[in-house]
Design a protein around this motif. Sequence first.
Motif, PDB file in Angstrom:
ATOM      1  N   LYS A  68      -7.394  10.597  18.133  1.00 53.74           N
ATOM      2  CA  LYS A  68      -6.124  10.324  18.802  1.00 53.74           C
ATOM      3  C   LYS A  68      -5.595  11.515  19.593  1.00 53.74           C
ATOM      4  O   LYS A  68      -4.751  11.345  20.479  1.00 53.74           O
ATOM      5  N   VAL A 141     -10.812   3.929  15.099  1.00 52.67           N
ATOM      6  CA  VAL A 141      -9.790   3.311  14.246  1.00 52.67           C
ATOM      7  C   VAL A 141      -8.526   4.169  14.199  1.00 52.67           C
ATOM      8  O   VAL A 141      -7.410   3.649  14.222  1.00 52.67           O
ATOM      9  N   GLY A 145      -4.952   2.584  15.637  1.00 51.23           N
ATOM     10  CA  GLY A 145      -3.799   2.490  14.743  1.00 51.23           C
ATOM     11  C   GLY A 145      -2.831   3.640  14.850  1.00 51.23           C
ATOM     12  O   GLY A 145      -1.927   3.771  14.025  1.00 51.23           O
ATOM     13  N   SER A 152      -3.316   4.474  21.899  1.00 51.16           N
ATOM     14  CA  SER A 152      -3.449   3.219  21.165  1.00 51.16           C
ATOM     15  C   SER A 152      -3.759   2.058  22.100  1.00 51.16           C
ATOM     16  O   SER A 152      -4.622   1.221  21.811  1.00 51.16           O
ATOM     17  N   THR A 156      -7.366   0.259  21.855  1.00 48.46           N
ATOM     18  CA  THR A 156      -7.298  -1.135  21.427  1.00 48.46           C
ATOM     19  C   THR A 156      -7.966  -2.054  22.443  1.00 48.46           C
ATOM     20  O   THR A 156      -8.742  -2.949  22.082  1.00 48.46           O
ATOM     21  N   PRO A 198      -3.685   4.167   9.860  1.00 49.22           N
ATOM     22  CA  PRO A 198      -4.262   3.664  11.110  1.00 49.22           C
ATOM     23  C   PRO A 198      -5.232   2.509  10.886  1.00 49.22           C
ATOM     24  O   PRO A 198      -5.293   1.573  11.697  1.00 49.22           O
ATOM     25  N   SER A 201      -3.208  -0.583  10.412  1.00 46.44           N
ATOM     26  CA  SER A 201      -2.649  -0.987  11.699  1.00 46.44           C
ATOM     27  C   SER A 201      -3.712  -1.638  12.579  1.00 46.44           C
ATOM     28  O   SER A 201      -3.448  -2.627  13.280  1.00 46.44           O
ATOM     29  N   THR A 202      -4.934  -1.100  12.537  1.00 47.49           N
ATOM     30  CA  THR A 202      -6.037  -1.685  13.302  1.00 47.49           C
ATOM     31  C   THR A 202      -6.344  -3.092  12.814  1.00 47.49           C
ATOM     32  O   THR A 202      -6.512  -4.025  13.617  1.00 47.49           O
ATOM     33  N   ASP A 204      -4.320  -5.093  11.308  1.00 43.08           N
ATOM     34  CA  ASP A 204      -3.177  -5.934  11.677  1.00 43.08           C
ATOM     35  C   ASP A 204      -3.317  -6.426  13.115  1.00 43.08           C
ATOM     36  O   ASP A 204      -3.101  -7.607  13.413  1.00 43.08           O
ATOM     37  N   LYS A 205      -3.696  -5.526  14.024  1.00 39.27           N
ATOM     38  CA  LYS A 205      -3.867  -5.909  15.434  1.00 39.27           C
ATOM     39  C   LYS A 205      -5.009  -6.903  15.604  1.00 39.27           C
ATOM     40  O   LYS A 205      -4.896  -7.894  16.337  1.00 39.27           O
ATOM     41  N   ARG A 243       2.829   2.728   4.086  1.00 38.67           N
ATOM     42  CA  ARG A 243       1.531   2.136   3.781  1.00 38.67           C
ATOM     43  C   ARG A 243       1.696   0.801   3.068  1.00 38.67           C
ATOM     44  O   ARG A 243       0.959  -0.154   3.320  1.00 38.67           O
ATOM     45  N   ALA A 246       2.550  -1.826   5.578  1.00 44.45           N
ATOM     46  CA  ALA A 246       1.364  -2.183   6.351  1.00 44.45           C
ATOM     47  C   ALA A 246       0.452  -3.099   5.548  1.00 44.45           C
ATOM     48  O   ALA A 246      -0.155  -4.038   6.102  1.00 44.45           O
TER      49      ALA A 246
END
Length: 379
Positions: A68, A141, A145, A152, A156, A198, A201-202, A204-205, A243, A246
Amino acid sequence: HNLNSIPSSDPSSKVLVENVPSLRERVGRFLFYDISIPSEKCLVPLTYFDEGLCSSIMCVLLKQLGEKLDAVRCQAGECIERLLTAQSPRVPFVSHRNMLVKALCVGEHSTNWSNPAETFPLLMRAVNIDGFFSPILEGIVVSVGGLTESVSKNSTASLFEWIRVCRQLKATQKILQMGEVFLGLFRRFKRNGRVLLPLLSTLDKLLSHGYLEELLTLNNGNFIRILMTSLSNEASGCSDVKRLLAIVRVSLNMIQPDLETAATMRESVLPLVMTALLNPYPRVRQYTAEQLYVKIEEDGDKLFGSQASLEDATQLLLNVVWHDEFDHHGHIVKARNQIADLLGVALSEEARQVTFGTTASRTVRNDEFESYSSLINSA
């Protein structure tokens, strides 16, 4: 060069190369013997640099290329370019050199590796090269995330495009391998928020945009069961509220009633959601109730056996003060138990008797400190 055919007059026939100090412990020294000495039959008989080490270095650099931080990606990209193109001397043992050069467009034009819009599309072109699949996905990843919008967004988009191409080419096995990488990260980085937040979050997306359907449906929903076990283990005793939130998001996004493994999803996911409704942290309980309400509004007719059950659960989620620090009268526990019964989730007698008290209150005060601490550590 062919190392055994370099003439003794060649300057490279007598070399001592020592790596930079920061890498000395990992790499050691490159020791080259003078091939002009008759007793020496091999140019590098005692070198620590071999195919295995070179592959490990390339994996680390490719993983960092998906990081990142712009500065990290820039350094990783420049190092990879030098390893692939250096001719004096040429770095030996680089696996799939030509494929990497082609995938990363090395030498075709100058690449600004700190620019996510340039780096991530190139990186995902290299992900299918044998041996580099896992490190590249593990690196990206963290960016998918992450919190930096440009990083991001571009990472993504590149990951989504790769999955779309896999689907077009019927390369389902690659998507299944991606799932194995995700599960492996849960096993290797338990309680490590820098990686797991992260990763959550990944997931989740990917779930929100429908890019995990293959993983959710193939192999009789085996991925669902293993992932939910990982999420349950991570949630148990976790003090990082971000966390936990998430984990709730990912869990509820796993419930997709239209898929053929819907029954497995309910069986694996809903028990964790019911546990989250009684989490010691008020914010987690409130958030879980809100997200479950949203899920019921979307798919309630497929989750409940009757309209009456759906309406009763909705009223409980709306009317109970889920963020109340104390549950002196047992309203929260009673409401959770009723919701579980309406959804058909079996609860043990021990689970039905959970109470809140002074311990929960102390945990709540720690919640604020833990959240701030996790925010600082992830900055």
